[in-house]
Design a protein around this motif. Structure first.
Motif: not given
Length: 436
Positions: A231-239
């Motif tokens: 969740l704190k990793n933006p590209p992973v969070r948005y997916v």
């Protein structure tokens, strides 16, 4: 060093990697076959037990709530105690809870009992989610495989589709010839057989479980690390934030299509039609898995596949909701399933390329949790809309909800992560790719 040989798809794979892939495909085949015996008739089974549409989809929502509750803890089990241990626990838990479902149907149990067992059924599936995928990626990396993961995930999805095709048709035909409870007993039997197969074949490769004498401390550490990488990793969070909408809708649509197609067909007891409907989805999974690496090769970025696929899926659902012709609805169902299945391996590859090995199972479980959380809300909401407005309207509403995932996928795309362009030469070179 193990000799390299072509894997049949124009890509070289050494002996160790081929063995890993065979084990993965074997586990996928057995588990999906077991699960799919009831997929074509599950909603009919719940309605036959005396539940209303609202209660039936609420029971499914409790199932997904169980997945939400247990996804991360069981992901921690996979990362702390091993992916093999997690898989074996899953087969046992799912066998027991499936048999309890059968008993509830036998005795026309009250709804609260269905809710409790549905939560425990969700627990069984969470032992699988993340664990097998994490095992595959780590084991292939350890074996020296450097090809695109879309091909391996695509093959897995093809096997998944073949198993689902076999199981769902068989489940529908067997239910019509006997009763709605027999497919549940078949699931129990195959799951017990898969326990024996996994005990023999599945061993942690390329990954060392970090066992601790302080399990709560290990859980906190892994959960913290998984949030940091998730969740704190933006590209992973948005997916992940897109998952509640797309996955929640997908779960509802799959089960709602069973009674809807029977309604259009005109025979509420034609259980084989429900099985065929599930089989249509399964066949589309096979074709979609085969198409996935080719579709990936047409574009430079993985998010292009995800965004266009999501938009096409949503539009198809709206059109399905507007039709009243059985065969046209069936054709649209094929299209919806084909689009969904073609972008799923691409999503898996994109997500895995952004996750560290040590937290892989936990982060993947957290991603599954996000999808399940959408199902908790979406299923009873759309089930209630089916009670009030009918199945066609609820399917059209599903398409609208599906569209909400697109802005999150666009946000992930804007992060410009290198995983978005990884292995872009799977089908055509990135320089030749006609789409961005």
């Amino acid at each position: 060093m193990a000799p390299l040989r072509s894997d049949g798809g124009g890509e070289t794979m050494n002996a160790a990697a081929r063995k890993i892939q065979r084990i993965y495909l074997t586990l996928t085949l057995g588990n999906t076959l077991a699960a799919s015996f009831i997929w074509g008739i599950n909603t009919l089974f719940l309605l036959d037990a005396g539940l209303s549409n609202l209660e039936a989809f609420a029971a499914n929502a409790f199932f997904t709530a169980g997945m939400v509750l247990f996804e991360v803890p069981t992901g921690v089990v996979a990362d702390s105690w091993g992916r093999r241990a997690s898989f074996l626990l899953g087969t046992v838990t799912l066998s027991v809870t499936t048999y309890l479902y059968y008993l509830l149907w036998q005795f026309s149990a009250p709804f609260w009992m269905w809710a409790v067992v549905s939560v425990l059924l969700g627990l069984g599936f969470t032992f699988f989610s993340g664990a097998v995928e994490a095992w595959l990626v780590d084991a292939l990396q350890f074996s020296g495989y450097e090809g695109g993961m879309e091909k391996v995930f695509g093959r897995g999805q093809m096997v998944w589709g073949i198993a689902m095709l076999t199981g769902s048709v068989a489940g529908g035909v067997i239910a019509q010839a006997t009763n709605l409870g027999v497919p549940f007993l078949l699931r129990v039997g195959v799951l017990l057989a898969m326990f024996a197969v996994a005990f023999w074949l599945l061993h942690d490769v390329g990954f060392t479980p970090e066992r601790s004498t302080h399990p709560l401390r290990a859980t906190r550490a892994l959960l913290s690390a998984s949030i940091e990488n998730g969740l704190k990793n933006p590209p992973v969070r948005y997916v992940m934030l897109a998952a509640p909408f797309s996955a929640g809708v997908e779960i509802y649509v799959f089960y709602a299509l069973q009674p809807y197609l029977l309604e259009l067909f005109g025979d509420p007891r034609a259980y084989s039609i429900a099985g065929v409907a599930a089989a249509v989805v399964a066949g589309s999974q096979v074709v979609g898995g085969w198409l996935a690496p080719w579709v990936r090769g047409l574009v430079r970025r993985r998010t292009t596949v995800l965004i266009l696929g999501g938009a096409a899926s949503a539009l198809t659902l709206v059109v399905i909701g507007l039709t009243h012709v059985f065969w046209l609805a069936l054709v649209l169902l094929v299209l919806w399933a084909l689009v969904s299945s073609a972008y799923r391996p691409v999503r898996q590859a994109y997500l895995n390329d952004m996750i560290e090995s040590k937290q892989r199972a936990t982060v993947l479980s957290f991603d599954s949790l996000m999808g399940s959380s959408g199902g908790v809300v979406v299923q009873p909401l759309l089930g209630r809309s089916a009670d009030v407005y009918g199945y066609p309207a609820s399917l059209a509403i599903s398409g609208v909800i599906d569209l909400i995932a697109l802005p999150f996928l666009l946000a992930s795309r804007r992060q410009q992560h290198q995983a978005d362009r990884a292995n872009a030469s799977t089908g055509t070179s990135s320089a030749e790719s006609p789409l961005p």
